[in-house]
Design an enzyme around this catalytic site. Structure first.
Site, PDB file in Angstrom:
ATOM      1  N   GLY A  47      47.215  24.105  43.595  1.00 26.91           N
ATOM      2  CA  GLY A  47      47.840  22.918  44.187  1.00 26.91           C
ATOM      3  C   GLY A  47      47.709  21.692  43.309  1.00 26.91           C
ATOM      4  O   GLY A  47      47.227  20.646  43.754  1.00 26.91           O
ATOM      5  N   SER A  48      48.168  21.799  42.057  1.00 24.54           N
ATOM      6  CA  SER A  48      47.828  20.773  41.069  1.00 24.54           C
ATOM      7  C   SER A  48      49.014  20.036  40.462  1.00 24.54           C
ATOM      8  O   SER A  48      48.938  19.548  39.340  1.00 24.54           O
ATOM      9  CB  SER A  48      46.995  21.405  39.951  1.00 24.54           C
ATOM     10  OG  SER A  48      47.607  22.583  39.447  1.00 24.54           O
ATOM     11  N   THR A  49      50.126  19.920  41.186  1.00 28.35           N
ATOM     12  CA  THR A  49      51.270  19.188  40.637  1.00 28.35           C
ATOM     13  C   THR A  49      51.241  17.700  40.975  1.00 28.35           C
ATOM     14  O   THR A  49      52.108  16.949  40.525  1.00 28.35           O
ATOM     15  CB  THR A  49      52.593  19.781  41.145  1.00 28.35           C
ATOM     16  OG1 THR A  49      52.615  19.749  42.578  1.00 28.35           O
ATOM     17  CG2 THR A  49      52.766  21.210  40.664  1.00 28.35           C
ATOM     18  N   GLY A  91      48.592  14.246  42.897  1.00 27.60           N
ATOM     19  CA  GLY A  91      47.367  13.792  43.543  1.00 27.60           C
ATOM     20  C   GLY A  91      46.107  14.143  42.804  1.00 27.60           C
ATOM     21  O   GLY A  91      46.028  14.135  41.575  1.00 27.60           O
ATOM     22  N   ILE A  92      45.071  14.485  43.575  1.00 25.87           N
ATOM     23  CA  ILE A  92      43.774  14.817  43.002  1.00 25.87           C
ATOM     24  C   ILE A  92      43.882  16.021  42.083  1.00 25.87           C
ATOM     25  O   ILE A  92      43.266  16.064  41.013  1.00 25.87           O
ATOM     26  CB  ILE A  92      42.753  15.079  44.132  1.00 25.87           C
ATOM     27  CG1 ILE A  92      42.458  13.784  44.899  1.00 25.87           C
ATOM     28  CG2 ILE A  92      41.462  15.656  43.569  1.00 25.87           C
ATOM     29  CD1 ILE A  92      41.615  13.979  46.150  1.00 25.87           C
ATOM     30  N   GLY A  93      44.682  17.009  42.466  1.00 25.45           N
ATOM     31  CA  GLY A  93      44.819  18.213  41.651  1.00 25.45           C
ATOM     32  C   GLY A  93      45.318  17.922  40.254  1.00 25.45           C
ATOM     33  O   GLY A  93      44.786  18.446  39.262  1.00 25.45           O
ATOM     34  N   SER A  98      35.972  17.794  51.850  1.00 22.53           N
ATOM     35  CA  SER A  98      36.354  16.440  52.261  1.00 22.53           C
ATOM     36  C   SER A  98      35.219  15.829  53.063  1.00 22.53           C
ATOM     37  O   SER A  98      34.411  16.551  53.670  1.00 22.53           O
ATOM     38  CB  SER A  98      37.622  16.490  53.121  1.00 22.53           C
ATOM     39  OG  SER A  98      37.858  15.243  53.766  1.00 22.53           O
ATOM     40  N   TYR A 146      42.000  20.295  60.499  1.00 21.02           N
ATOM     41  CA  TYR A 146      41.735  19.990  59.092  1.00 21.02           C
ATOM     42  C   TYR A 146      40.229  19.921  58.844  1.00 21.02           C
ATOM     43  O   TYR A 146      39.713  20.538  57.891  1.00 21.02           O
ATOM     44  CB  TYR A 146      42.388  18.663  58.720  1.00 21.02           C
ATOM     45  CG  TYR A 146      42.064  18.171  57.334  1.00 21.02           C
ATOM     46  CD1 TYR A 146      42.643  18.761  56.224  1.00 21.02           C
ATOM     47  CD2 TYR A 146      41.192  17.104  57.137  1.00 21.02           C
ATOM     48  CE1 TYR A 146      42.360  18.313  54.936  1.00 21.02           C
ATOM     49  CE2 TYR A 146      40.895  16.641  55.861  1.00 21.02           C
ATOM     50  CZ  TYR A 146      41.480  17.248  54.766  1.00 21.02           C
ATOM     51  OH  TYR A 146      41.191  16.804  53.502  1.00 21.02           O
TER      52      TYR A 146
END
Length: 264
Positions: A14-16, A18-20, A141, A154
């Site tokens: 999930g790295s496209t 934000g944090i990723g 988180s 979540y």
């Protein structure tokens, strides 16, 4: 401190954005070859281009697939069977009242936020142990400990990651493979920016100002009294993946701005 990850291959789910994506940048800057993952080819290509614009020598690979499914994880493993550093960043979130969350939404959160990391760690960690070196990081988180009333599903999924990372660290004792969880707090990612966009437009204030107001009202225990940047979160992840962090394993590492009011 100079972090050198030359010769190491990392996978960041999930790295496209934000944090990723910030983690990809940090690992690439430290010399690692990094697999960038997203569900859409154009997003993966854009992310790779963005990192290479900042770091022209970045060694990047792309993988298009939904790692929230067993099929997506299997496809990743077939295309990229080698991994020294696994960062389980993939996650979904969103407010919804507990009494209105259907079973399939609980399942979606569990499959995406929890099982994606379980499947990848189960497949990649044995190879790390054989080589005597490896790093696994689960992005949890502050909501794992400070369960939000409007996102119980979540919070549940992020708490699960603390159990998995601690247990897996113990399972890999003495192997040279470290396993840790990183707990971000309120962070100025694209998703949070979109959430606050209407308020920015209405007030005429900057996103940073609106973000700080959000933190003061919704996370009043915050010590930094602002949203963290994605780079600040990524910095801790990159250190945790480094050779220098060899004595850190089984830990829940907070980069929450002090939101969690606890001594340990």
């Amino acid at each position: 401190m100079h972090i050198d990850l030359s010769g190491k291959q990392a996978v960041v789910s999930g790295s496209t954005g934000g944090i990723g994506l910030a983690i990809v940048e940090g690992l690439a800057a430290a010399g690692a070859r990094v697999v960038v993952n997203g569900r859409h080819a154009d997003k993966v290509e854009q992310a790779i281009a963005r990192v290479r614009e900042k770091y022209p020598q970045a060694d990047l690979l792309g993988f298009v697939g939904d790692l929230g499914s067993a099929e997506g994880c299997a496809a990743l493993l077939e295309k990229h069977p080698h991994c020294d550093i696994l960062v389980n960043n993939l996650g979904v979130y969103g407010p919804q009242d507990f009494f209105e969350i259907p079973d399939d939404e609980w399942t979606r959160f569990f499959e995406t936020n929890v099982m994606s990391g379980v499947r990848l760690a189960r497949s990649y960690v044995p190879g790390m142990a054989e080589r005597g070196w490896g790093r696994v990081v689960f992005l949890s988180s502050e909501s794992a400990q400070n369960i939000p009333a409007d996102m119980i599903h979540y919070g549940f999924s992020k708490t699960a990651l603390l159990s998995i990372s601690r247990g897996l660290a113990k399972r890999m004792a003495g192997s040279g493979v470290t396993v840790n969880a990183v707990l971000p707090g309120p962070t100025l990612s694209e998703g949070v920016g979109e959430m606050l966009a209407e308020q920015v437009e209405e007030t005429g204030k900057s996103l940073e100002e609106v973000g700080a107001e959000f933190v003061r009202t919704q996370r009043p225990s915050s010590i930094i009294q602002r949203l963290a940047t994605v780079e600040e979160v990524a910095n801790l992840v990159v250190y945790t993946c480094s050779t220098q962090a060899s004595a850190t394993s089984g830990a829940a590492l907070r980069v929450d701005g002090g939101v969690i009011d606890a001594l340990v």
